[in-house]
Design a protein around this motif. Structure first.
Motif, PDB file in Angstrom:
ATOM      1  N   GLU A   1       0.879  -1.360  -0.048  1.00 52.29           N
ATOM      2  CA  GLU A   1      -0.056  -0.111  -0.035  1.00 52.29           C
ATOM      3  C   GLU A   1       0.870   1.421  -0.090  1.00 52.29           C
ATOM      4  OE1 GLU A   1      -3.201   0.396  -0.439  1.00 52.29           O
ATOM      5  OE2 GLU A   1      -3.604  -2.005  -0.076  1.00 52.29           O
ATOM      6  N   LEU A   2       2.033   1.265   0.614  1.00 53.70           N
ATOM      7  CA  LEU A   2       2.871   2.717   0.739  1.00 53.70           C
ATOM      8  C   LEU A   2       3.063   3.114  -0.641  1.00 53.70           C
ATOM      9  CD1 LEU A   2       5.217   2.012   3.799  1.00 53.70           C
ATOM     10  CD2 LEU A   2       3.031   3.467   3.518  1.00 53.70           C
ATOM     11  N   ASP A   3       3.653   2.389  -1.715  1.00 51.02           N
ATOM     12  CA  ASP A   3       3.703   2.925  -3.009  1.00 51.02           C
ATOM     13  C   ASP A   3       2.849   3.482  -3.738  1.00 51.02           C
ATOM     14  OD1 ASP A   3       6.501   2.523  -2.519  1.00 51.02           O
ATOM     15  OD2 ASP A   3       6.715   0.803  -3.932  1.00 51.02           O
ATOM     16  N   PRO A   4       1.723   2.790  -3.726  1.00 56.77           N
ATOM     17  CA  PRO A   4       0.433   3.432  -4.141  1.00 56.77           C
ATOM     18  C   PRO A   4      -0.149   4.882  -3.775  1.00 56.77           C
ATOM     19  CG  PRO A   4       0.134   1.004  -4.273  1.00 56.77           C
ATOM     20  CD  PRO A   4       1.466   1.394  -3.439  1.00 56.77           C
ATOM     21  N   LEU A   5      -0.037   4.708  -2.094  1.00 53.87           N
ATOM     22  CA  LEU A   5      -0.484   5.703  -1.388  1.00 53.87           C
ATOM     23  C   LEU A   5       0.424   6.966  -1.756  1.00 53.87           C
ATOM     24  CD1 LEU A   5      -2.009   7.374   0.692  1.00 53.87           C
ATOM     25  CD2 LEU A   5      -0.102   6.390   2.360  1.00 53.87           C
ATOM     26  N   GLU A   6       1.938   6.704  -1.974  1.00 54.09           N
ATOM     27  CA  GLU A   6       2.877   8.002  -2.298  1.00 54.09           C
ATOM     28  C   GLU A   6       2.405   8.414  -3.673  1.00 54.09           C
ATOM     29  OE1 GLU A   6       7.392   9.176  -2.591  1.00 54.09           O
ATOM     30  OE2 GLU A   6       6.808   7.178  -2.008  1.00 54.09           O
ATOM     31  N   ARG A   7       1.877   7.540  -4.522  1.00 51.95           N
ATOM     32  CA  ARG A   7       1.659   7.980  -5.875  1.00 51.95           C
ATOM     33  C   ARG A   7       0.270   8.836  -5.924  1.00 51.95           C
ATOM     34  NH1 ARG A   7       3.448   2.771  -7.615  1.00 51.95           N
ATOM     35  NH2 ARG A   7       1.728   1.594  -7.531  1.00 51.95           N
ATOM     36  N   GLN A   8      -0.400   8.329  -5.100  1.00 50.49           N
ATOM     37  CA  GLN A   8      -1.831   9.325  -4.781  1.00 50.49           C
ATOM     38  C   GLN A   8      -1.479  10.686  -4.246  1.00 50.49           C
ATOM     39  OE1 GLN A   8      -4.102   5.971  -2.698  1.00 50.49           O
ATOM     40  NE2 GLN A   8      -5.704   6.736  -4.223  1.00 50.49           N
ATOM     41  N   ILE A   9      -0.776  10.596  -3.448  1.00 54.18           N
ATOM     42  CA  ILE A   9      -0.148  12.015  -2.727  1.00 54.18           C
ATOM     43  C   ILE A   9       0.117  12.795  -3.685  1.00 54.18           C
ATOM     44  CG2 ILE A   9       1.168  13.239  -1.352  1.00 54.18           C
ATOM     45  CD1 ILE A   9      -1.151  11.750   0.219  1.00 54.18           C
ATOM     46  N   ARG A  10       1.110  12.164  -4.851  1.00 52.77           N
ATOM     47  CA  ARG A  10       1.602  13.222  -5.953  1.00 52.77           C
ATOM     48  C   ARG A  10       0.602  13.450  -6.761  1.00 52.77           C
ATOM     49  NH1 ARG A  10       7.096  12.733  -7.211  1.00 52.77           N
ATOM     50  NH2 ARG A  10       8.327  11.274  -5.931  1.00 52.77           N
ATOM     51  N   GLU A  11      -0.341  12.621  -7.091  1.00 52.88           N
ATOM     52  CA  GLU A  11      -1.577  12.964  -7.970  1.00 52.88           C
ATOM     53  C   GLU A  11      -2.354  14.211  -7.454  1.00 52.88           C
ATOM     54  OE1 GLU A  11      -4.216  12.800 -11.197  1.00 52.88           O
ATOM     55  OE2 GLU A  11      -1.981  12.222 -10.969  1.00 52.88           O
ATOM     56  N   VAL A  12      -2.945  13.997  -6.225  1.00 50.45           N
ATOM     57  CA  VAL A  12      -3.201  15.078  -5.345  1.00 50.45           C
ATOM     58  C   VAL A  12      -2.815  16.459  -5.509  1.00 50.45           C
ATOM     59  CG1 VAL A  12      -4.194  15.923  -3.155  1.00 50.45           C
ATOM     60  CG2 VAL A  12      -4.557  13.625  -3.821  1.00 50.45           C
ATOM     61  N   PHE A  13      -1.367  16.305  -5.287  1.00 50.17           N
ATOM     62  CA  PHE A  13      -0.751  17.581  -5.298  1.00 50.17           C
ATOM     63  C   PHE A  13      -0.872  18.226  -6.779  1.00 50.17           C
ATOM     64  CE2 PHE A  13       3.188  19.873  -6.340  1.00 50.17           C
ATOM     65  CZ  PHE A  13       3.658  20.449  -4.910  1.00 50.17           C
ATOM     66  N   HIS A  14      -0.451  17.369  -7.850  1.00 52.41           N
ATOM     67  CA  HIS A  14      -0.513  17.916  -9.081  1.00 52.41           C
ATOM     68  C   HIS A  14      -1.964  18.143  -9.259  1.00 52.41           C
ATOM     69  CE1 HIS A  14       3.724  17.482  -9.565  1.00 52.41           C
ATOM     70  NE2 HIS A  14       3.756  16.048  -9.295  1.00 52.41           N
ATOM     71  N   ARG A  15      -2.939  17.645  -9.023  1.00 52.87           N
ATOM     72  CA  ARG A  15      -4.404  18.052  -9.377  1.00 52.87           C
ATOM     73  C   ARG A  15      -4.582  19.354  -8.768  1.00 52.87           C
ATOM     74  NH1 ARG A  15      -7.336  13.417 -11.010  1.00 52.87           N
ATOM     75  NH2 ARG A  15      -9.136  14.577 -10.793  1.00 52.87           N
ATOM     76  N   ILE A  16      -4.287  19.527  -7.588  1.00 50.21           N
ATOM     77  CA  ILE A  16      -4.385  20.910  -6.891  1.00 50.21           C
ATOM     78  C   ILE A  16      -3.666  21.888  -7.872  1.00 50.21           C
ATOM     79  CG2 ILE A  16      -4.053  22.289  -4.995  1.00 50.21           C
ATOM     80  CD1 ILE A  16      -4.332  19.712  -3.264  1.00 50.21           C
TER      81      ILE A  16
END
Length: 365
Positions: free
Chosen positions: A332-347
């Protein structure tokens, strides 16, 4: 050429369509968060946090479409000010994303110590000797030291160089605002950042709803969704100065208020339990690691060799649970980090698009 009679009819049709779109958005946000409340014991687990982030991205995309469909009015006061305030909240949320990525790295560091314990006390070994116990004991001691709450250990940047600026507001909406996630500065405070995001997040009054063509309502909605998601991330993942005293002032009349306030209460309850007050996160897996570390520390502390059958049974059970937690972290940690990146860039993208649309609207007037 459009007649005078036809114009009000067209305006009415447009206003009715916008009202339906806003109402549908409110209902969908409520349904999404109601679904998140129905996860039972999985609330605050890593899979649940990932589902929360997916939900945020869905809400943000729907809100972006509402703004796009309302570009004819978004530069009008007081709507222009409200939209600007939302984008400012988004910029503040970027630092939270950076801090959470640091926290994910911290958990990865813990995982290395878990692996040492798993190898040293592998239940499949024919015998577990004193050497393996010493190795496991040291790894558990190091793990416990690393898991001390950041409030007690002081602010630190989790081993990364601190490049981010405290004030992102000077960054333009153009292409060079598209930056990589960086570590927050050592003086940064998650609690203060959450407070800054929540400032002036007030339910719109009737006159504001009228003056903004109803758009103050989805702005209030997405502002609270952003605040709740960032607050939950800070509560769950190791983070600098994890103050959770943020106030959620949401009238119950909003369809989505009840599920968000219910989740807020559950997270807050976990964080204020007597045995959780000095923890570094209320994430389910962190709670499991802390519990198992205590149990294993007791088991490996001055054992008598050979181990009794009862002690060996306890050890195997604890090791099996530890292996399960370790596997969840691996998955789960790697997918979670990718999601955090996605949230960052979508904002970032939403802010850039909003500024561009507002600028074009101003020039067309």
């Amino acid at each position: 050429m459009m007649s005078i009679v036809e114009m009000p009819a067209m305006d009415c049709h447009r206003d009715c369509a916008a009202e339906e779109e806003i109402e549908a958005f409110q209902m969908h946000v409520g349904d999404i968060f109601q679904d998140l409340t129905c996860e039972g014991d999985e609330v605050l687990s890593l899979p649940w946090v990932r589902k929360l982030l997916d939900s945020f991205l869905i809400c943000l995309e729907e809100f972006r479409l509402i703004l796009f469909n309302s570009k004819a009015v978004i530069s009008s006061p007081p709507l222009d000010r409200m939209i600007s305030e939302f984008f400012d909240r988004g910029v503040k949320a970027l630092d939270v994303c950076n801090a959470i990525r640091d926290g994910i790295d911290q958990i990865r560091h813990w995982q290395k110590h878990l692996e040492i314990v798993l190898v040293a006390l592998d239940p499949s070994l024919p015998a577990v000797g004193e050497g393996q116990f010493c190795r496991a004991k040291k790894a558990l001691f190091d793990l416990s030291a690393l898991m001390v709450d950041e409030k007690d250990g002081g602010s630190r940047s989790f081993g990364r160089s601190s490049h981010s600026k405290d004030n992102h507001h000077n960054l333009p909406g153009g292409t060079h605002f598209r930056c990589l996630l960086l570590s927050v500065s050592p003086s940064w405070s998650a609690g203060k950042q959450l407070q800054a995001i929540s400032n002036n997040l007030n339910a719109p009054r009737g006159n504001e709803i009228l003056a903004t063509h109803g758009l103050s309502v989805p702005l209030f909605t997405i502002g609270n969704v952003l605040l709740f998601v960032m607050w939950t991330l800070v509560a769950s993942i190791p983070c600098q100065d994890r103050g959770l005293q943020t106030n959620f002032s949401i009238p119950r009349s909003f369809y989505w208020a009840a599920p968000i306030l219910s989740l807020h209460e559950r997270v807050l309850d976990q964080s204020t339990k007597k045995d959780r007050r000095n923890t570094c996160g209320v994430l389910k897996e962190i709670r499991q690691i802390e519990k198992l570390a205590r149990e294993l520390t007791e088991l490996v502390d001055v054992p008598q060799f050979p181990l009794s059958e009862e002690k060996m049974t306890e050890l195997k059970l604890a090791m099996r649970e530890l292996a399960q937690v370790s596997n969840v972290l691996k998955e789960e940690l790697d997918p979670l980090e990718r999601q955090i990146r996605e949230v960052f860039h979508r904002i970032v993208r939403s802010r850039r698009e909003g500024l561009d649309t507002s600028s074009k609207s101003h020039h067309s007037e």
